[in-house]
Design a protein around this motif. Sequence first.
Motif, PDB file in Angstrom:
ATOM      1  N   TYR A  54       0.840  -1.196   0.000  1.00 54.30           N
ATOM      2  CA  TYR A  54       0.000   0.000   0.000  1.00 54.30           C
ATOM      3  C   TYR A  54       0.878   1.250   0.000  1.00 54.30           C
ATOM      4  O   TYR A  54       1.935   1.280   0.614  1.00 54.30           O
ATOM      5  N   GLN A  56       1.811   4.928   1.048  1.00 58.89           N
ATOM      6  CA  GLN A  56       1.616   5.884   2.139  1.00 58.89           C
ATOM      7  C   GLN A  56       2.039   7.261   1.630  1.00 58.89           C
ATOM      8  O   GLN A  56       3.137   7.418   1.104  1.00 58.89           O
ATOM      9  N   GLN A  86      -6.844   3.539   1.588  1.00 56.02           N
ATOM     10  CA  GLN A  86      -5.910   2.530   1.092  1.00 56.02           C
ATOM     11  C   GLN A  86      -5.659   2.796  -0.392  1.00 56.02           C
ATOM     12  O   GLN A  86      -6.598   3.016  -1.161  1.00 56.02           O
ATOM     13  N   LEU A  88      -3.387   1.444  -3.836  1.00 54.21           N
ATOM     14  CA  LEU A  88      -2.551   0.432  -4.490  1.00 54.21           C
ATOM     15  C   LEU A  88      -2.415   0.761  -5.967  1.00 54.21           C
ATOM     16  O   LEU A  88      -3.394   1.145  -6.613  1.00 54.21           O
ATOM     17  N   CYS A 113      -9.005   0.756  -4.113  1.00 54.39           N
ATOM     18  CA  CYS A 113      -7.583   1.070  -3.911  1.00 54.39           C
ATOM     19  C   CYS A 113      -6.961   1.576  -5.206  1.00 54.39           C
ATOM     20  O   CYS A 113      -6.159   2.519  -5.193  1.00 54.39           O
ATOM     21  N   TYR A 117      -5.500   5.283  -6.288  1.00 54.38           N
ATOM     22  CA  TYR A 117      -4.181   5.472  -6.902  1.00 54.38           C
ATOM     23  C   TYR A 117      -4.270   6.417  -8.109  1.00 54.38           C
ATOM     24  O   TYR A 117      -3.436   7.306  -8.278  1.00 54.38           O
TER      25      TYR A 117
END
Length: 198
Positions: A54, A56, A86, A88, A113, A117
């Motif tokens: 993941y 940050q 979250q 990804l 996720c 992104y």
Amino acid sequence: MPIMILPFFLILLSVFAMLRNRSTRSFQEKQDSFWEKERQANLTRRKDISSLDYIQIPLDTFPIGQFQDDELSYQEDALTDLSNRQILNLSGISNTDLKLQYGAANLTVLSECDANYILLARTIAAYGKRLAELDHCKEAITVLEFGVACKTDVSTNYTLLHALYCQNGEIDKANQLVELIRNSDMLLKESILKKLSE
């Protein structure tokens, strides 16, 4: 004369029919293979996704709230919101492959996720661009370097970072960035390299 053409015409029709049948059979095999893979994916049980890589957001390294500008504030609010989600990078992985790898029950979470992104990639590029427009080049570089570390595919992230490196006389970093792009598997790789060479 027409009688002499008839055998050639019949041969041509036969070849065309054979090629059409082969193409139809190939298409059908691909379609059957896809649906079988999809069926298997839908039967895959949920797997633990807590240890995935993941992303940050390092808000403490960004100039959050340091400069008064409405557009910067908007981007900073978006980044602050994203930092609680979250994230990804699942670029290039189909939903079927995600289900096969992590289980069909995780698809909704993984899709969120990935959507986070995509929003992060766009926000980072816009934030870095606005910082550069306001002549906060050092801060823009910090933000854009994070975008590169996240493997964003937003071309502005790379072209602007390259320009800022060159502007600051950091030619080694500019060259390293070009090599990083050249060795990547980004979809826009050739387009970005072309822009940088101009």
